[in-house]
Each structure stands twice: as structure tokens, then as C-alpha cells.
Design a protein around this motif. Structure first.
Motif, PDB file in Angstrom:
ATOM      1  N   ASN A 137      -4.142   4.620  -2.795  1.00 30.39           N
ATOM      2  CA  ASN A 137      -4.966   3.293  -2.244  1.00 30.39           C
ATOM      3  C   ASN A 137      -6.593   3.308  -2.399  1.00 30.39           C
ATOM      4  O   ASN A 137      -7.187   3.557  -1.609  1.00 30.39           O
ATOM      5  CB  ASN A 137      -4.757   3.410  -0.160  1.00 30.39           C
ATOM      6  CG  ASN A 137      -3.624   3.745  -0.119  1.00 30.39           C
ATOM      7  OD1 ASN A 137      -2.712   2.821  -0.490  1.00 30.39           O
ATOM      8  ND2 ASN A 137      -3.063   3.769   1.523  1.00 30.39           N
TER       9      ASN A 137
ATOM     10  N   TYR B 193      -9.434  -2.175   3.069  1.00 31.02           N
ATOM     11  CA  TYR B 193      -9.641  -1.152   4.308  1.00 31.02           C
ATOM     12  C   TYR B 193     -11.072  -2.197   5.116  1.00 31.02           C
ATOM     13  O   TYR B 193     -11.714  -1.954   6.069  1.00 31.02           O
ATOM     14  CB  TYR B 193      -9.856   0.104   3.439  1.00 31.02           C
ATOM     15  CG  TYR B 193      -9.171   1.165   3.583  1.00 31.02           C
ATOM     16  CD1 TYR B 193      -8.000   1.420   4.187  1.00 31.02           C
ATOM     17  CD2 TYR B 193      -8.636   1.542   2.330  1.00 31.02           C
ATOM     18  CE1 TYR B 193      -6.916   1.689   3.995  1.00 31.02           C
ATOM     19  CE2 TYR B 193      -7.980   2.665   2.079  1.00 31.02           C
ATOM     20  CZ  TYR B 193      -6.972   2.739   2.974  1.00 31.02           C
ATOM     21  OH  TYR B 193      -5.737   3.191   2.871  1.00 31.02           O
TER      22      TYR B 193
ATOM     23  N   CYS C  13       1.024  -1.231   0.130  1.00 31.45           N
ATOM     24  CA  CYS C  13       0.194   0.322  -0.027  1.00 31.45           C
ATOM     25  C   CYS C  13       0.845   1.218  -0.012  1.00 31.45           C
ATOM     26  O   CYS C  13       1.936   1.365   0.080  1.00 31.45           O
ATOM     27  CB  CYS C  13      -0.747  -0.145   1.038  1.00 31.45           C
ATOM     28  SG  CYS C  13       0.407  -0.126   2.823  1.00 31.45           S
TER      29      CYS C  13
ATOM     30  N   LEU D 237      -3.916  -1.044   6.391  1.00 25.90           N
ATOM     31  CA  LEU D 237      -3.117  -0.004   5.262  1.00 25.90           C
ATOM     32  C   LEU D 237      -2.121   0.784   5.639  1.00 25.90           C
ATOM     33  O   LEU D 237      -1.133   1.732   5.128  1.00 25.90           O
ATOM     34  CB  LEU D 237      -4.052   0.418   3.598  1.00 25.90           C
ATOM     35  CG  LEU D 237      -5.085  -0.368   3.735  1.00 25.90           C
ATOM     36  CD1 LEU D 237      -5.617  -1.327   3.659  1.00 25.90           C
ATOM     37  CD2 LEU D 237      -4.933   0.484   2.159  1.00 25.90           C
TER      38      LEU D 237
ATOM     39  N   THR E 184       2.141   5.405   1.390  1.00 24.44           N
ATOM     40  CA  THR E 184       1.452   6.058   2.758  1.00 24.44           C
ATOM     41  C   THR E 184       0.365   7.877   2.237  1.00 24.44           C
ATOM     42  O   THR E 184      -0.603   8.209   3.100  1.00 24.44           O
ATOM     43  CB  THR E 184       2.419   6.623   3.003  1.00 24.44           C
ATOM     44  OG1 THR E 184       3.264   7.711   1.906  1.00 24.44           O
ATOM     45  CG2 THR E 184       3.973   6.146   3.369  1.00 24.44           C
ATOM     46  N   ASP E 185       0.168   7.573   0.920  1.00 25.95           N
ATOM     47  CA  ASP E 185      -1.201   8.558   0.400  1.00 25.95           C
ATOM     48  C   ASP E 185      -2.412   7.915   0.344  1.00 25.95           C
ATOM     49  O   ASP E 185      -2.180   6.995  -0.921  1.00 25.95           O
ATOM     50  CB  ASP E 185      -0.467   8.858  -1.021  1.00 25.95           C
ATOM     51  CG  ASP E 185      -1.976  10.150  -1.552  1.00 25.95           C
ATOM     52  OD1 ASP E 185      -2.005  10.907  -0.920  1.00 25.95           O
ATOM     53  OD2 ASP E 185      -1.242  10.442  -2.499  1.00 25.95           O
ATOM     54  N   PRO E 186      -3.686   7.602   0.623  1.00 25.67           N
ATOM     55  CA  PRO E 186      -4.847   7.403   1.080  1.00 25.67           C
ATOM     56  C   PRO E 186      -5.186   8.017  -0.532  1.00 25.67           C
ATOM     57  O   PRO E 186      -5.897   6.885  -0.830  1.00 25.67           O
ATOM     58  CB  PRO E 186      -5.030   8.151   2.327  1.00 25.67           C
ATOM     59  CG  PRO E 186      -4.582   9.296   2.369  1.00 25.67           C
ATOM     60  CD  PRO E 186      -3.448   8.942   2.221  1.00 25.67           C
ATOM     61  N   HIS E 187      -4.976   8.872  -0.948  1.00 32.85           N
ATOM     62  CA  HIS E 187      -5.402   8.697  -2.300  1.00 32.85           C
ATOM     63  C   HIS E 187      -4.948   7.969  -3.058  1.00 32.85           C
ATOM     64  O   HIS E 187      -5.193   7.732  -4.056  1.00 32.85           O
ATOM     65  CB  HIS E 187      -4.202   9.992  -3.561  1.00 32.85           C
ATOM     66  CG  HIS E 187      -5.154  11.347  -2.012  1.00 32.85           C
ATOM     67  ND1 HIS E 187      -4.707  12.263  -1.580  1.00 32.85           N
ATOM     68  CD2 HIS E 187      -6.962  11.988  -2.301  1.00 32.85           C
ATOM     69  CE1 HIS E 187      -5.637  13.196  -0.816  1.00 32.85           C
ATOM     70  NE2 HIS E 187      -6.906  13.401  -1.543  1.00 32.85           N
TER      71      HIS E 187
ATOM     72  N   ALA F 266      -7.805  -1.704  -2.744  1.00 29.79           N
ATOM     73  CA  ALA F 266      -7.954  -1.055  -1.687  1.00 29.79           C
ATOM     74  C   ALA F 266      -9.548  -0.666  -0.821  1.00 29.79           C
ATOM     75  O   ALA F 266      -9.516  -1.412   0.710  1.00 29.79           O
ATOM     76  CB  ALA F 266      -7.223  -0.046  -1.755  1.00 29.79           C
TER      77      ALA F 266
END
Length: 363
Positions: A295, A304, A288, A325, A290-293, A300
Motif C-alpha cells: 500500500n 491513508y 488495498c 485501508l 493486507t501488506d502495508p509494503h 495509497a
């Protein structure tokens, strides 16, 4: 009440209709996955594995099931496009591509067992919703045995396929050390399959497995006995993720589990202390960002969702709640540096969900 004119604009109507269609698609997918779980559990896919068209009666007879239930199940999957329906509407055929995914546990593409995670997770919705209000966590024992049974089946398949013949050769010198005789530890050892495989392949080595869940430890003891390696494998139920880790070990393993620890950084410090100077930590974790955009998408969303219902509740009472994640490579690199370990070296990506790292003591 909301503004009565909020949906007056044509664009809003179109967007709402599109959102409704997406929701209907996802609602359908949920039913398809549940049907796949039933088919995997009862051997209904196996009854169709040869690609021949069969009636519900024939499928039921082969699987030892009731024909009326089978007919409704088959029509569900025919409606979804998983099964082909003949002109009469009475015979169903499983295409080869779906057979490889759902009917043959020996296939390298088999993923049917994953569907069996969904029913026990769904059964936890009310319990986890209560945790949303209280902020409390859950224990492994709060989850249905069916969840762990599905996990055992899935993990056994990829461990049998990958651990000995694909993963170990990626670490220079490791097989030679295990052949000569080495100490091995597996954190969150689950069903014990990894330990059983290693102990059978490398009889001069000694293995230790620890797990927080009694059900897993019981299963692991059975697995070890079945493999005939109980004389060289020790299993212990522990309270903390890395309790019982002594060493020194040439190999420590944690597969798809470090994010469940109350404090992953503390576990890594324990690993650093327990490794020999030449030892290796094999860590399988979620692949995954570090940027949720980044994931985003179906994979994903699955991760989640699973994390919401399982990973977060199991670690909620600890100082760190990573979630499934929550340990991307940059985060692991920082935690490893703080623990006196090398930066994780990515050596394989065995599934669409995971990445395998090689980690050692920092010099």
C-alpha cells in the motif's frame, strides 16, 4: 544536540537535498490541489472548458469573479503546467486532457470534485491533532458541511454513471427481482442518490436508507423529493451504522463506508440476518492489500491521509478501527465467514481507489 558530523558525508548531503526536492514537490502539489478546489467551486475551469485562450479578465467575467484573484489563480496553475500560458503571458488555455478531468462534470474522466475534499479536511487538522493526544474520536457532525457537499457531488457522478447500467447487470437476476418489486436497503446512504436512482428505475421496489449524519439525511430527503420517489423511499437518521436494518431485503448496499463502522464484523452479521435467502449485499470498499509494503505510492498516501483525518476519528470510539485501508479482501473474507456470509466476489473496480464486491448468505 545531535552529532555535528552527522551531515559530513557527501551521500548524506545528496540524500537530504533529494528529500528536500521531494518535499518541495509535495508542497507545490498541495497548493495546486487547493487551487483546483477553488477553480472547481467558482467555475473557473468551466470558463476555460472550450480550450480557447482567455485573459484573466475574460475568465473572471464569465465566472463572475474578481479579475485580480483570477490572474493569481491562473498563474498558479500555469506554473504547475495545468494551464498553458501564451507568449504575452496574459492569456491562459486549458488543454483538452485537463478539461476532461477538471472542467466537465459530464466527462467520464472528471475528478475535479475530489479537490474540494481537501480544504475541509485541512480545516480539521488541529481538531484531529487533539485526538492524537486524547485518543478520542469525532462524530460526523464535527466536520464542515463543505466536506459532505464535496462527497455528494462526487458520489452522485459515479452512481449516475455506474449503479444502474454497469453494476446491477453484474449480479445475475437482480434487475428482474427489482423490476418485480423487492425490498432494498442502503447503509450510510449519504445524499440518497443511489436510492433515488433505484426507486425511479424500479417503481415496484421499496427502498430504505439509513445514515448517522443529520446533514446527509436532510440532503437525501431533498434528493428523493426532487426525483419524485418519496412515496417508495424511507429515510432514517440512526446512531449505529446498521441501526434500523430489518428486512428481509433482496439488496443491501454499502458504498465506501463499511470501514467507518465501529465494528464492521457486527454490521456484516446484521446484513446476514437481514438478507433474503437469495439476497445480495453490494459492498464498495477500498482496493488495498493486507501488506502495508504494497500500500504505497500516491494513491495509497492519499487514502491513508484521508483515513487519518476522517476515517479513524469517526470509528475511534468503537471496538474496531479499520481505517480506509483496513478491509482488504482477505480481511473481508474472514469477517464474512464469521458473519455467515459468502466470501466477497470481486465484480468491478470502478475507480483507482475502490473495488465492488458481491456477497450473499452462506449456504
Amino acid at each position: 544536540m545531535g552529532d555535528p558530523g552527522v551531515f559530513d558525508r557527501t551521500s548524506d548531503i545528496e540524500e537530504t537535498m533529494a528529500a528536500g526536492a521531494r518535499f518541495m514537490t509535495d508542497l507545490s502539489r498541495a497548493m495546486v490541489v487547493l487551487s483546483c478546489a477553488v477553480g472547481d467551486q467558482l467555475g473557473l475551469f468551466a470558463a476555460l472548458a472550450d480550450g480557447q485562450g482567455r485573459s484573466a479578465d475574460d475568465i473572471a467575467k464569465q465566472a463572475g469573479a474578481d479579475a485580480r484573484y483570477v490572474r493569481e489563480w491562473a498563474r498558479t496553475l500555469a506554473a504547475a503546467g495545468y494551464l498553458e500560458l501564451d507568449r504575452s503571458g496574459e492569456e491562459f488555455r486549458l488543454p483538452p486532457a485537463y478539461a476532461a478531468l477538471l472542467a466537465d462534470p459530464g466527462s467520464p474522466y472528471y475528478v475535479g470534485g475530489i479537490a474540494r475534499l481537501v480544504p475541509p479536511l485541512a480545516a480539521m487538522v488541529e481538531r484531529v491533532a487533539g485526538c492524537f493526544h486524547s485518543g478520542e474520536g469525532l462524530t460526523p457532525g464535527d466536520y464542515p458541511p463543505a466536506m459532505y457537499q464535496a462527497t455528494w457531488r462526487m458520489s452522485a457522478k459515479w452512481l449516475e454513471a455506474m449503479l444502474l447500467d454497469q453494476w446491477l447487470p453484474l449480479v445475475p437476476g437482480l434487475e428482474e427481482k427489482l423490476t418485480a418489486g423487492a425490498e432494498v436497503a442502503h447503509l450510510a446512504c449519504g445524499s440518497g442518490t443511489a436510492l433515488a436512482l433505484l426507486a425511479r428505475r424500479f417503481p415496484a421496489s421499496r427502498c430504505t436508507g439509513v445514515d448517522r449524519h443529520e446533514l446527509n439525511v436532510e440532503r437525501a430527503r431533498g434528493e428523493i423529493a426532487e426525483y419524485g420517489v418519496a412515496d417508495r423511499v424511507t429515510l432514517t437518521q440512526v446512531t449505529g451504522f446498521a441501526d434500523g436494518l430489518s428486512g428481509p431485503y433482496e439488496l443491501v448496499m454499502a458504498f465506501d463506508s463499511l470501514h467507518l463502522a465501529a465494528d464492521p464484523g457486527d454490521v456484516l452479521r446484521d446484513v446476514a440476518r437481514a438478507l433474503t435467502e437469495t439476497g445480495v449485499f453490494l459492498l464498495l470498499e477500498t482496493d488495498c492489500s493486507t501488506d502495508p509494503h504494497e500500500n504505497v505510492g500516491d494513491v495509497a498516501a492519499f487514502l491513508y491521509g484521508t483515513s487519518t483525518l476522517y476515517s479513524v476519528p469517526l470509528s475511534r470510539t468503537g471496538p474496531v478501527v479499520a481505517g480506509m485501508l483496513g478491509l482488504p479482501q482477505p480481511v473481508l473474507t474472514r469477517l464474512c465467514a464469521d458473519a455467515g456470509l459468502t466470501a466477497p466476489r470481486r465484480i468491478a473496480a470502478p475507480t483507482p481507489f475502490n473495488v465492488l464486491y458481491e456477497i450473499r448468505k452462506a449456504s
